[in-house]
Design a protein around this motif. Structure first.
Motif, short mmCIF file in Angstrom:
data_model
loop_
_atom_site.label_atom_id
_atom_site.label_comp_id
_atom_site.label_asym_id
_atom_site.label_seq_id
_atom_site.Cartn_x
_atom_site.Cartn_y
_atom_site.Cartn_z
N UNK A 2 -1.41 17.66 -38.06
CA UNK A 2 -0.20 16.83 -38.99
C UNK A 2 1.01 17.92 -39.34
N UNK A 3 1.61 17.80 -38.38
CA UNK A 3 2.75 19.52 -38.95
C UNK A 3 4.11 18.26 -38.52
N UNK A 4 5.14 17.61 -38.85
CA UNK A 4 6.39 17.56 -38.56
C UNK A 4 6.79 18.39 -38.08
N UNK A 5 7.30 19.34 -38.37
CA UNK A 5 7.98 19.86 -37.28
C UNK A 5 7.14 20.38 -35.79
N UNK A 6 6.43 20.68 -36.05
CA UNK A 6 5.16 21.28 -34.87
C UNK A 6 5.37 19.49 -33.81
N UNK A 7 4.90 18.19 -34.60
CA UNK A 7 4.91 17.38 -33.80
C UNK A 7 6.38 17.18 -33.28
N UNK A 8 7.27 17.04 -34.10
CA UNK A 8 8.83 16.85 -33.55
C UNK A 8 9.44 18.15 -32.41
N UNK A 13 -4.67 24.51 -29.28
CA UNK A 13 -3.13 23.35 -30.34
C UNK A 13 -2.15 22.38 -29.84
N UNK A 14 -1.40 23.29 -29.27
CA UNK A 14 -0.48 22.40 -28.20
C UNK A 14 -0.99 21.18 -27.35
N UNK A 15 -2.09 21.21 -26.96
CA UNK A 15 -1.82 20.44 -25.12
C UNK A 15 -3.25 19.43 -26.89
N UNK A 16 -3.69 19.37 -27.16
CA UNK A 16 -3.92 18.14 -28.16
C UNK A 16 -3.00 17.59 -28.84
N UNK A 17 -2.12 17.94 -29.35
CA UNK A 17 -0.92 17.33 -30.25
C UNK A 17 -0.05 16.75 -29.18
N UNK A 18 0.06 17.08 -27.88
CA UNK A 18 1.06 16.57 -26.83
C UNK A 18 0.14 14.90 -26.90
N UNK A 19 -1.72 15.94 -26.68
CA UNK A 19 -2.67 13.91 -26.35
C UNK A 19 -2.49 13.34 -27.62
N UNK A 20 -1.81 13.51 -29.00
CA UNK A 20 -2.74 13.11 -29.87
C UNK A 20 -0.99 12.18 -29.94
N UNK A 21 0.75 12.24 -29.83
CA UNK A 21 1.93 11.91 -30.10
C UNK A 21 2.02 11.23 -28.70
N UNK A 41 6.46 28.22 -35.60
CA UNK A 41 5.56 29.05 -36.75
C UNK A 41 5.22 28.17 -37.88
N UNK A 42 3.78 28.14 -37.88
CA UNK A 42 4.04 27.44 -39.16
C UNK A 42 2.62 28.03 -39.73
N UNK A 43 3.39 28.75 -41.16
CA UNK A 43 2.78 29.30 -41.57
C UNK A 43 1.53 29.31 -42.63
#
Length: 381
Positions: free
Chosen positions: A352-358, A139-147, A337-339
């Motif tokens: 699509x979590x703004x906090x995680x993307x930040x 999840x972290x890796x694909x979010x970095x790719x997308x970012x 942590x995203x509940x």
């Protein structure tokens, strides 16, 4: 951030008009300038002038007379009714994905990070690793790719897991003929290595664009043996080929949460290593055991590995309950942590979590430094 010019040549005005309106009104308006044509004569007249667009996209009937004039001076893609490939983009798909595919084609057509060009180096390689499964590594890796893709970088996401968990993020309109890109590439690489012509192997035709992740990737492999049988030299050659093919600024590599030859290749072959950790007793124990094993492999090798490693605590809730293993110098960053992900049934929510993307962006800034800062300055300039 670069502003790209795209020439769109289609026969149907009812196709062109809503697309132009969408680009102008959406976030892509600051990234793309689209000039549209629906008739052959004005299109050819425009292309015969002094204009040098970054990409030409169009129907076969309008493109072929232009292509017959000689080698194009810019990148081009054909619109077709199938899925996108090295020379085609699916004509009928959701507008965000269609425009995203055009943007990625522009980036692959010659955009490289200025720092990488200056030093003649390949793409920056970032390996995502973990001592235990279920840490949220993929999840972290694909979010970095997308970012990074959203910031204008050309990104390749390479998943080497035995059980490819990135398959939870499927491409829409995928054709089955795309599914075996990586095995076929590996076969060609093996044959080329035997004849000492590995440098002649091209990525074209094996990788595909993933508009939702804003990167390129290989379709998840159906036969796991194709992945399990990979040896360390195979993976090192694969990473080197992707990073030096000239199409990408960043290569993100995701591998198993256990020591095997693929993981060993990622630890050795990537410039940066991102260790995703959880603040729980079992995860800390496995991390301690893994790092003790790595240290026994040699003090110099372990020092080099530690120097390029960053330790990121995932699902962080504000304070640590468990002590870090002695061989880990400290935590370099946290991911929240995203509940709402606890019972997530839609893969789009994981992107699509703004906090995680930040916090992913903070990690990107640490890893890419001036290159990323330069991109952000251009975006706001």
């Amino acid at each position: 951030m670069s502003m790209y010019q795209v020439i769109l040549a289609v026969q149907e005005p009812q196709y062109l008009e809503p697309l132009l309106h969408y680009v102008h009104a959406s976030e892509y308006g600051s990234r793309l300038r689209v000039v549209g044509f629906t008739r052959q004569e004005p299109f050819l007249e425009y292309m015969d002038g002094d204009h040098r667009p970054d990409l030409v996209v169009g129907d076969k009937e309008l493109l072929e007379p232009w292509l017959r004039k000689g080698e194009p001076a810019c990148g081009w893609r054909r619109l077709d009714a199938g899925e996108d490939s090295s020379t085609g983009i699916a004509k009928y798909q959701p507008l965000p994905e269609l425009i995203g595919a055009m943007l990625q084609a522009c980036q692959k057509g010659g955009h490289r990070s200025r720092a990488a060009l200056a030093r003649g180096a390949g793409a920056v390689t970032i390996g995502f690793v973990s001592a235990a499964g279920g840490s949220g590594k993929t999840t972290a890796a694909v979010n970095m790719a997308r970012q990074l893709g959203g910031l204008g970088f050309s990104v390749f996401y390479l998943n080497l897991e035995t059980m490819n968990s990135s398959a939870v993020f499927p491409r829409r309109n995928r054709r089955e003929t795309d599914a075996q890109g990586l095995p076929n590439l590996l076969y060609e690489m093996k044959a080329a290595a035997e004849t000492k012509s590995l440098e002649a192997v091209s990525m074209e035709g094996y990788a595909v664009s993933h508009p939702s992740l804003k990167c390129d990737w290989f379709e998840p492999v159906n036969n796991r043996n194709e992945i399990v049988q990979l040896r360390k030299p195979d993976v090192l050659s694969l990473i080197d080929m992707i990073s030096h093919c000239g199409s990408y600024d960043v290569v993100i590599v995701d591998t198993d949460s256990e020591m095997n030859e693929r993981t060993a290749a990622v630890l050795e072959g990537c410039v940066h290593l991102v260790w995703i950790m959880l603040d729980d007793l079992i995860h800390m124990f496995k991390s301690k055991e893994l790092f003790m094993e790595l240290q026994r492999g040699g003090s110099e090798e372990f020092a080099a590995l530690s120097g390029k490693s960053r330790f990121i605590a995932n699902r962080f809730v504000g304070e640590f309950a468990n002590a870090l293993p002695e061989l880990i110098r400290g935590i370099d960053g946290v991911l929240p942590y995203i509940p709402s992900w606890k019972q997530c049934h839609n893969e789009e929510l994981l992107l699509s979590s703004p906090i995680f993307q930040r916090d992913i962006l903070k990690l990107c800034e640490e890893l890419l430094g001036e290159e990323l800062q330069g991109s952000r300055v251009k975006a706001h300039g």
